[in-house]
Design a protein around this motif. Structure first.
Motif, mmCIF file in Angstrom:
data_model
loop_
_atom_site.group_PDB
_atom_site.id
_atom_site.type_symbol
_atom_site.label_atom_id
_atom_site.label_comp_id
_atom_site.label_asym_id
_atom_site.label_seq_id
_atom_site.Cartn_x
_atom_site.Cartn_y
_atom_site.Cartn_z
ATOM 1 N N SER A 13 0.845 -1.195 0.000
ATOM 2 C CA SER A 13 0.000 0.000 0.000
ATOM 3 C C SER A 13 0.877 1.240 0.000
ATOM 4 C CB SER A 13 -0.897 0.021 1.244
ATOM 5 O OG SER A 13 -1.827 -1.022 1.192
ATOM 6 N N LEU A 118 0.334 7.591 2.530
ATOM 7 C CA LEU A 118 -0.772 6.991 3.279
ATOM 8 C C LEU A 118 -1.399 7.975 4.265
ATOM 9 C CD1 LEU A 118 0.724 3.448 3.928
ATOM 10 C CD2 LEU A 118 -1.109 4.051 2.331
ATOM 11 N N ARG A 122 -3.969 9.868 0.611
ATOM 12 C CA ARG A 122 -4.743 8.624 0.748
ATOM 13 C C ARG A 122 -5.638 8.607 1.978
ATOM 14 N NH1 ARG A 122 -2.370 3.484 -1.356
ATOM 15 N NH2 ARG A 122 -3.847 2.560 0.095
ATOM 16 N N GLN A 123 -5.277 9.377 3.007
ATOM 17 C CA GLN A 123 -6.059 9.422 4.243
ATOM 18 C C GLN A 123 -6.262 8.032 4.838
ATOM 19 O OE1 GLN A 123 -7.403 12.437 5.846
ATOM 20 N NE2 GLN A 123 -5.664 13.083 4.614
ATOM 21 N N GLN A 124 -5.161 7.222 4.819
ATOM 22 C CA GLN A 124 -5.217 5.883 5.398
ATOM 23 C C GLN A 124 -4.035 5.676 6.350
ATOM 24 O OE1 GLN A 124 -5.481 3.775 1.511
ATOM 25 N NE2 GLN A 124 -7.292 2.811 2.422
ATOM 26 N N GLU A 126 -3.871 4.316 9.077
ATOM 27 C CA GLU A 126 -3.879 2.994 9.716
ATOM 28 C C GLU A 126 -3.057 1.970 8.934
ATOM 29 O OE1 GLU A 126 -7.323 2.979 6.818
ATOM 30 O OE2 GLU A 126 -6.426 4.445 8.169
#
Length: 179
Positions: A13, A118, A122-124, A126
Motif C-alpha cells: 500500500s 498513506l 490517501r487518508q489511510q 492505519e
C-alpha cells in the motif's frame, strides 16, 4: 494458443500502483484493459479466516480467480493490467496452473514516502505500520529472488510511472500479436 497476456502490478500500500494503473487506463491504449484486484471487495480478516482458513489462502484463491477470469474472458484484450497487492509467487503458481502468459512488475517506494502518501492524500494512516513496511520488504526480496522488474516510485510522478508501465505493456503487446 492464446495471443494475450496479463501484466500484474504488485506492491505494498502506498507504492503508487493503483494511481498509476488508473492513470494508464485513462490513456485509452488500444487492446489494453486495466483492472483493480480490490474491485472484488476485500473481506475482514475474520471473514478470510472463517471462509478460507487464512488471509494468505484468501489472497491465493482470489489471485487465481482474477487470473482465470482475465485469461479465459472471450473478449479479453491483448494485454490485461491487474493492480494487485499479492505475492509474486502466488501469481506465478496460478499462471502456471492456468497456462497463462503473465508478467509481474513490483512497485515500491521508500518507507518515508509510503508514510507521507498513506497519511496525506490517501487518508489511510492505519496502513502506515511496521507490518506494511515488513510486507514491502518481503515483496522486494521476492521480486529480487525472482528477477522481476522493480519500479521505485519514491521520486517518480504518476506520469513518469505511467511511462514505465507503458513500456512494459508495449513489450508484452509486441510478444502477443493480434490473432
Amino acid at each position: 494458443m492464446k495471443q494475450r497476456c496479463i501484466l500484474v502490478v504488485t506492491g505494498a500500500s502506498g507504492a503508487g500502483k493503483t494511481a498509476t494503473v488508473r492513470a494508464l487506463a485513462q490513456q485509452g491504449l488500444a487492446d489494453v484493459a486495466c483492472f483493480e484486484f480490490d474491485a472484488i471487495g476485500v473481506p475482514t480478516t475474520d471473514a478470510m479466516e472463517r471462509e478460507y482458513g487464512s488471509g494468505e489462502a484468501w489472497q491465493s484463491a482470489m489471485t487465481h480467480a482474477w487470473l482465470e477470469r482475465l485469461w479465459h474472458a472471450s473478449d479479453a484484450p491483448r494485454v490485461s493490467v491487474l493492480d494487485a497487492q499479492t505475492r509474486p509467487s502466488v501469481v506465478i503458481a496460478s499462471a502456471a496452473a492456468l497456462g497463462a502468459r503473465v508478467r509481474l512488475v513490483l512497485f515500491e517506494c521508500s518507507p518515508p514516502v509510503r508514510a507521507a502518501r498513506l497519511r496525506g492524500a490517501r487518508q489511510q494512516p492505519e496502513l502506515d505500520t511496521d507490518r506494511m513496511t515488513a510486507w514491502a520488504a518481503y515483496l522486494r526480496a521476492e521480486a529480487v529472488r525472482l528477477e522481476l522488474p522493480i519500479v521505485d516510485t519514491s521520486a517518480l510522478t504518476i506520469p513518469d510511472a505511467v511511462e514505465q508501465l507503458k513500456a512494459e505493456v508495449a513489450a508484452l503487446r509486441d510478444r502477443a500479436p493480434a490473432p
